[in-house]
Design a protein around this motif. Structure first.
Motif, PDB file in Angstrom:
ATOM      1  N   GLU A 246      65.297 -26.999  26.865  1.00 51.83           N
ATOM      2  CA  GLU A 246      65.351 -28.231  27.660  1.00 51.83           C
ATOM      3  C   GLU A 246      66.776 -28.625  28.018  1.00 51.83           C
ATOM      4  OE1 GLU A 246      62.848 -31.307  26.159  1.00 51.83           O
ATOM      5  OE2 GLU A 246      61.129 -29.971  25.984  1.00 51.83           O
ATOM      6  N   LYS A 247      67.651 -27.631  28.066  1.00 50.48           N
ATOM      7  CA  LYS A 247      68.990 -27.880  28.598  1.00 50.48           C
ATOM      8  C   LYS A 247      69.070 -27.181  29.951  1.00 50.48           C
ATOM      9  CE  LYS A 247      71.270 -27.700  24.081  1.00 50.48           C
ATOM     10  NZ  LYS A 247      72.361 -27.111  23.320  1.00 50.48           N
ATOM     11  N   TYR A 248      70.160 -27.432  30.658  1.00 52.12           N
ATOM     12  CA  TYR A 248      70.407 -26.616  31.838  1.00 52.12           C
ATOM     13  C   TYR A 248      70.827 -25.229  31.362  1.00 52.12           C
ATOM     14  CZ  TYR A 248      70.504 -30.773  34.796  1.00 52.12           C
ATOM     15  OH  TYR A 248      70.175 -31.902  35.478  1.00 52.12           O
ATOM     16  N   LEU A 249      70.243 -24.207  31.964  1.00 53.15           N
ATOM     17  CA  LEU A 249      70.600 -22.842  31.597  1.00 53.15           C
ATOM     18  C   LEU A 249      71.581 -22.316  32.640  1.00 53.15           C
ATOM     19  CD1 LEU A 249      70.071 -20.566  29.624  1.00 53.15           C
ATOM     20  CD2 LEU A 249      68.075 -19.922  30.943  1.00 53.15           C
ATOM     21  N   VAL A 250      72.814 -22.077  32.220  1.00 53.44           N
ATOM     22  CA  VAL A 250      73.861 -21.641  33.146  1.00 53.44           C
ATOM     23  C   VAL A 250      74.060 -20.142  32.963  1.00 53.44           C
ATOM     24  CG1 VAL A 250      76.219 -22.029  33.909  1.00 53.44           C
ATOM     25  CG2 VAL A 250      74.966 -23.873  32.776  1.00 53.44           C
ATOM     26  N   ILE A 251      73.728 -19.382  33.997  1.00 47.66           N
ATOM     27  CA  ILE A 251      73.692 -17.927  33.849  1.00 47.66           C
ATOM     28  C   ILE A 251      74.742 -17.249  34.725  1.00 47.66           C
ATOM     29  CG2 ILE A 251      72.219 -15.887  33.942  1.00 47.66           C
ATOM     30  CD1 ILE A 251      69.812 -17.753  34.008  1.00 47.66           C
ATOM     31  N   VAL A 252      75.585 -16.461  34.103  1.00 53.09           N
ATOM     32  CA  VAL A 252      76.480 -15.588  34.861  1.00 53.09           C
ATOM     33  C   VAL A 252      75.690 -14.320  35.164  1.00 53.09           C
ATOM     34  CG1 VAL A 252      78.558 -14.184  34.749  1.00 53.09           C
ATOM     35  CG2 VAL A 252      78.566 -16.490  33.792  1.00 53.09           C
ATOM     36  N   VAL A 253      75.489 -14.053  36.453  1.00 53.86           N
ATOM     37  CA  VAL A 253      74.694 -12.887  36.835  1.00 53.86           C
ATOM     38  C   VAL A 253      75.630 -11.746  37.216  1.00 53.86           C
ATOM     39  CG1 VAL A 253      72.872 -12.032  38.340  1.00 53.86           C
ATOM     40  CG2 VAL A 253      72.941 -14.449  37.740  1.00 53.86           C
ATOM     41  N   VAL A 254      75.523 -10.647  36.490  1.00 51.30           N
ATOM     42  CA  VAL A 254      76.274  -9.450  36.845  1.00 51.30           C
ATOM     43  C   VAL A 254      75.292  -8.288  36.894  1.00 51.30           C
ATOM     44  CG1 VAL A 254      78.469 -10.220  35.836  1.00 51.30           C
ATOM     45  CG2 VAL A 254      76.835  -8.991  34.424  1.00 51.30           C
ATOM     46  N   SER A 255      75.771  -7.145  37.333  1.00 52.61           N
ATOM     47  CA  SER A 255      74.872  -6.002  37.468  1.00 52.61           C
ATOM     48  C   SER A 255      75.408  -4.819  36.677  1.00 52.61           C
ATOM     49  CB  SER A 255      74.757  -5.657  38.954  1.00 52.61           C
ATOM     50  OG  SER A 255      73.908  -4.566  39.106  1.00 52.61           O
ATOM     51  N   GLU A 256      74.783  -4.584  35.534  1.00 50.72           N
ATOM     52  CA  GLU A 256      75.240  -3.479  34.691  1.00 50.72           C
ATOM     53  C   GLU A 256      74.709  -2.158  35.227  1.00 50.72           C
ATOM     54  OE1 GLU A 256      75.649  -5.027  30.131  1.00 50.72           O
ATOM     55  OE2 GLU A 256      73.638  -4.667  30.881  1.00 50.72           O
ATOM     56  N   ALA A 299      67.058 -12.739  37.783  1.00 53.73           N
ATOM     57  CA  ALA A 299      67.629 -13.857  38.534  1.00 53.73           C
ATOM     58  C   ALA A 299      67.098 -13.861  39.961  1.00 53.73           C
ATOM     59  CB  ALA A 299      69.147 -13.763  38.530  1.00 53.73           C
ATOM     60  N   ASN A 300      67.033 -12.687  40.583  1.00 52.33           N
ATOM     61  CA  ASN A 300      66.534 -12.609  41.951  1.00 52.33           C
ATOM     62  C   ASN A 300      65.114 -13.121  42.079  1.00 52.33           C
ATOM     63  OD1 ASN A 300      68.921 -11.544  42.773  1.00 52.33           O
ATOM     64  ND2 ASN A 300      68.220  -9.426  42.800  1.00 52.33           N
ATOM     65  N   SER A 301      64.295 -12.817  41.070  1.00 51.77           N
ATOM     66  CA  SER A 301      62.911 -13.271  41.191  1.00 51.77           C
ATOM     67  C   SER A 301      62.820 -14.777  40.969  1.00 51.77           C
ATOM     68  CB  SER A 301      61.994 -12.496  40.241  1.00 51.77           C
ATOM     69  OG  SER A 301      62.194 -12.916  38.933  1.00 51.77           O
ATOM     70  N   ILE A 302      63.826 -15.375  40.347  1.00 51.74           N
ATOM     71  CA  ILE A 302      63.820 -16.835  40.202  1.00 51.74           C
ATOM     72  C   ILE A 302      64.259 -17.499  41.508  1.00 51.74           C
ATOM     73  CG2 ILE A 302      64.905 -18.788  39.025  1.00 51.74           C
ATOM     74  CD1 ILE A 302      65.143 -16.894  36.561  1.00 51.74           C
ATOM     75  N   VAL A 303      65.340 -16.990  42.093  1.00 52.26           N
ATOM     76  CA  VAL A 303      65.838 -17.621  43.318  1.00 52.26           C
ATOM     77  C   VAL A 303      65.167 -17.047  44.566  1.00 52.26           C
ATOM     78  CG1 VAL A 303      68.052 -18.144  42.277  1.00 52.26           C
ATOM     79  CG2 VAL A 303      67.791 -16.049  43.575  1.00 52.26           C
ATOM     80  N   MET A 304      64.401 -15.973  44.386  1.00 51.42           N
ATOM     81  CA  MET A 304      63.626 -15.356  45.453  1.00 51.42           C
ATOM     82  C   MET A 304      64.476 -14.844  46.604  1.00 51.42           C
ATOM     83  SD  MET A 304      60.429 -17.934  45.411  1.00 51.42           S
ATOM     84  CE  MET A 304      61.430 -19.383  45.426  1.00 51.42           C
ATOM     85  N   THR A 305      65.640 -14.349  46.289  1.00 47.69           N
ATOM     86  CA  THR A 305      66.439 -13.626  47.272  1.00 47.69           C
ATOM     87  C   THR A 305      67.395 -12.733  46.474  1.00 47.69           C
ATOM     88  OG1 THR A 305      68.415 -13.952  48.593  1.00 47.69           O
ATOM     89  CG2 THR A 305      67.588 -15.867  47.514  1.00 47.69           C
ATOM     90  N   GLU A 306      68.089 -11.846  47.151  1.00 52.18           N
ATOM     91  CA  GLU A 306      68.998 -10.968  46.421  1.00 52.18           C
ATOM     92  C   GLU A 306      70.343 -11.669  46.277  1.00 52.18           C
ATOM     93  OE1 GLU A 306      69.109  -6.945  46.671  1.00 52.18           O
ATOM     94  OE2 GLU A 306      66.927  -6.857  46.521  1.00 52.18           O
ATOM     95  N   LEU A 307      70.704 -12.003  45.061  1.00 55.78           N
ATOM     96  CA  LEU A 307      71.983 -12.655  44.808  1.00 55.78           C
ATOM     97  C   LEU A 307      73.109 -11.643  44.913  1.00 55.78           C
ATOM     98  CD1 LEU A 307      71.222 -14.828  41.662  1.00 55.78           C
ATOM     99  CD2 LEU A 307      71.685 -15.660  43.953  1.00 55.78           C
ATOM    100  N   THR A 308      74.267 -12.080  45.414  1.00 54.96           N
ATOM    101  CA  THR A 308      75.445 -11.233  45.302  1.00 54.96           C
ATOM    102  C   THR A 308      75.926 -11.340  43.862  1.00 54.96           C
ATOM    103  OG1 THR A 308      76.852 -13.084  45.901  1.00 54.96           O
ATOM    104  CG2 THR A 308      76.154 -11.630  47.684  1.00 54.96           C
TER     105      THR A 308
END
Ligand code: NAG
Ligand code: NAG
Ligand code: NAG
Length: 422
Positions: A246-256, A299-308
């Motif tokens: 129940e906090k804001y989840l702050v995610i750094v998205v990278v691509s391994e 992450a992409n499936s959450i925001v429904m687009t391809e994140l850079t």
């Protein structure tokens, strides 16, 4: 059971293999309540099972000198075992101690699984009787919970209940007030705290202390929201637990890549955000849970687009809305990140997504499309067969149904015209 009979049973149960993993048969059901077991239920055809095989051997090696027996069961050969333990997916990992069974759902990394099994083999709460032990615990555990004071009263009862509930995830210890008061200066004779990567945070129950049930609920929420490190890796396995904080989840998205490497730009961005977390944890810990994600698909499936990548995605865990920075994340300074987080907290940042029905509908569509695309990339022939055959049948059925209608209609018309002519 004495040692000899033990040996006889063992010899009857297992086929000896070169690894430390015991291969069980259906006789296991009779002896499963003796001792402690960590078991992999598998099927020979399952690819995830095969991928787990070497890791599982390492787990067995690490636990070889412990009382925990690491084993595996081929559920296609011994279906009665699979039925008995209600196995629904392969591989299923289960810890069994007497009548107690628990399915392991964490990361399938050796370290995580070994820690889990060792923790489950102990009582949920362990007593610390030396002042020096605190230092040892801090060195060996990134996160643990502690209870200080007499083992009685509502706080103690609630703490021990939750220790059992959260034993699969983290450690719980009790301390007497005397041995710990100098080290951590607790706010009360009886207190609960969490140790997190070098810091101690106390559970504040002032406003609820006279109501046992709300104390129970508050402690539950607090333990659940504090049991993660400051900057954990986020995967499909833990993202739902993280959203439960129940906090804001702050995610750094990278691509391994396949070797778990990321580019220097991604690394710099990740380090920058981690630096903020470490520096400002006192202020931020209350409202924000940080973490990083090596696989952008989730992450992409959450925001429904391809994140850079790299990117910074913030999820509101109660409404499922998300926030993305307006600027190019790579150009963000620590100050810009803090301003962005502050805008989210004061609800002035732009908001996307959520749980409304158009969003849910689109998410379903997006996921179906992504699944199909991935299937097609992985195995076009199989995809064509799986979707092609039913579609083919469907169109055949449609064709015959529709055409039959048209034919009927034409016949009717033909009949009518004939009648009119007559
Ligand atoms: C300290 O704990 C006791 C017993 O749990 C409680 O009655 C009391 O209100 C607490 N005091 C503070 C300041 O929290
Ligand atoms: C307190 O919480 C635990 C775990 O969440 C639950 O099992 C227990 O029944 C609760 N007790 C009360 C009195 O509400
Ligand atoms: C999420 O959004 C709701 C509604 O805008 C808000 O009340 C809540 O504080 C936000 N934050 C979290 C962490 O849920």
């Amino acid at each position: 059971m004495n040692f000899k009979s033990c040996l006889i049973i063992l010899a009857g149960l297992y086929e000896v293999s070169s690894s430390r993993v015991l291969e069980l048969s259906d006789k296991f059901i009779e002896v499963s309540s003796d001792g402690m077991w960590f078991i992999k239920f598998y099927a020979p055809w399952c690819a995830h099972c095969r991928r787990l095989e070497p890791v599982w051997a390492h787990v067995a090696q690490s636990l070889y000198n412990s009382p925990i027996k690491v084993a595996k069961v081929d559920c296609t050969r011994f279906t009665t075992v699979a039925t008995h333990f209600k196995i629904r997916a392969y591989p299923t990992l289960m810890f069994i101690k007497g009548d107690f069974q628990h399915e392991y759902n964490g990361e399938r990394e050796k370290e995580d699984m070994v820690n889990y099994a060792l923790r489950m083999s102990q009582p949920a709460i362990q007593k610390v009787s030396h002042a020096d032990s605190l230092g040892y615990l801090k060195e060996t555990h990134p996160v643990f919970f502690g209870y200080i004071g007499k083992q009685q009263g509502p706080l103690w009862e609630s703490f021990s209940l939750h220790a059992q509930k959260y034993q699969p995830h983290t450690w719980f210890y009790t301390f007497s007030h005397d041995i710990i008061k100098q080290e951590v200066s607790p706010p009360n004779e009886t207190s609960v705290f969490v140790y997190k990567e070098g810091d101690i945070f106390f559970f504040e129950a002032k406003e609820v202390i006279d109501n046992d049930e709300s104390l129970n609920v508050t402690l539950d929420k607090w333990i659940n929201s504090e049991r993660f490190g400051f900057f954990p890796k986020i995967t499909r396995a833990n993202i739902n637990d993280l959203l439960d904080t129940e906090k804001y989840l702050v995610i750094v998205v990278v691509s391994e890549n396949k070797l778990n490497e990321i580019t220097q730009i991604e690394q710099d961005f990740k380090d920058m955000v981690e630096g903020i977390v470490k520096k400002k944890k006192g202020d931020l810990n209350h409202h924000f849970q940080f973490g990083w994600m090596g696989n952008p698909d989730v992450a992409n499936s959450i925001v429904m687009t391809e994140l850079t990548v790299p990117n910074l995605l913030v999820l509101n865990s109660t409404t499922n809305h998300h926030h993305l920075p307006d600027d190019d994340p790579v150009l963000m300074t620590p100050e810009a990140v803090l301003i962005f987080l502050d805008q989210i907290h004061t609800q002035t940042a732009p908001t996307y997504g959520g749980n409304g029905w158009p969003v849910r509908f689109y998410r379903g569509f997006y996921e179906a499309r992504t699944t199909l695309t991935n299937m097609w990339r992985g195995n076009p022939v199989l995809t064509a067969l799986v979707f092609g055959l039913p579609l083919g049948f469907l169109s055949l059925i449609c064709y015959s149904v529709c055409c039959a209608d048209i034919l009927d209609a034409e016949e009717d018309e033909v009949l009518e015209t004939h009648e009119k002519k007559d």
